[in-house]
Design an enzyme around this catalytic site. Structure first.
Site, short mmCIF file in Angstrom:
data_model
loop_
_atom_site.label_atom_id
_atom_site.label_comp_id
_atom_site.label_asym_id
_atom_site.label_seq_id
_atom_site.Cartn_x
_atom_site.Cartn_y
_atom_site.Cartn_z
N ARG A 188 0.82 -1.22 0.00
CA ARG A 188 0.00 0.00 0.00
C ARG A 188 0.85 1.26 0.00
O ARG A 188 0.59 2.18 -0.77
CB ARG A 188 -0.96 0.02 1.19
CG ARG A 188 -2.13 -0.93 1.04
CD ARG A 188 -3.03 -0.87 2.24
NE ARG A 188 -2.26 -1.21 3.44
CZ ARG A 188 -2.66 -0.95 4.67
NH1 ARG A 188 -3.80 -0.34 4.91
NH2 ARG A 188 -1.92 -1.32 5.71
N ASN B 50 -5.96 -2.51 1.80
CA ASN B 50 -5.96 -3.97 1.93
C ASN B 50 -7.41 -4.42 2.04
O ASN B 50 -8.25 -3.69 2.57
CB ASN B 50 -5.23 -4.41 3.20
CG ASN B 50 -3.72 -4.35 3.07
OD1 ASN B 50 -3.18 -4.30 1.97
ND2 ASN B 50 -3.04 -4.38 4.19
#
Length: 94
Positions: free
Chosen positions: A21, A39
């Site tokens: 991320r 996520n």
């Protein structure tokens, strides 16, 4: 804005716990894209990228490699609506 596009991307494989991320945020911002990354509870990473078509396509290709410790198994891409965010952000797990 004829040369802009937005896509929803779902990345599978070993993509959580490997800085995916944060890497995505850096990569997207460096390309001047807007959108978000998070996520998912199923172990995938989901993102929306929007901006100049060439930059979006380049970001999708970068997602196929990911950061150093990621092991990308697949990248699913679908058209998306243009996100209503300023810049590119990391979101909480969904």
């Amino acid at each position: 804005m004829n040369d802009t596009k937005a896509v929803n991307v779902t990345v599978s494989g070993k993509v959580q716990g490997v800085w995916y991320r944060a890497w995505t945020v850096e990569e997207a911002r460096s390309r001047g894209l807007v959108g978000w990354v998070r996520n998912r509870n199923d172990g995938t990473v989901e993102a929306v990228f929007a901006g100049p078509a060439g930059q979006v396509d380049d970001m999708v290709e970068a997602c196929r490699r990911g950061p150093k410790h990621a092991r990308v198994a697949g990248v699913a891409v679908a058209p998306a609506g243009y996100p209503s965010v300023d810049g590119f952000e990391q979101r909480a797990t969904y």
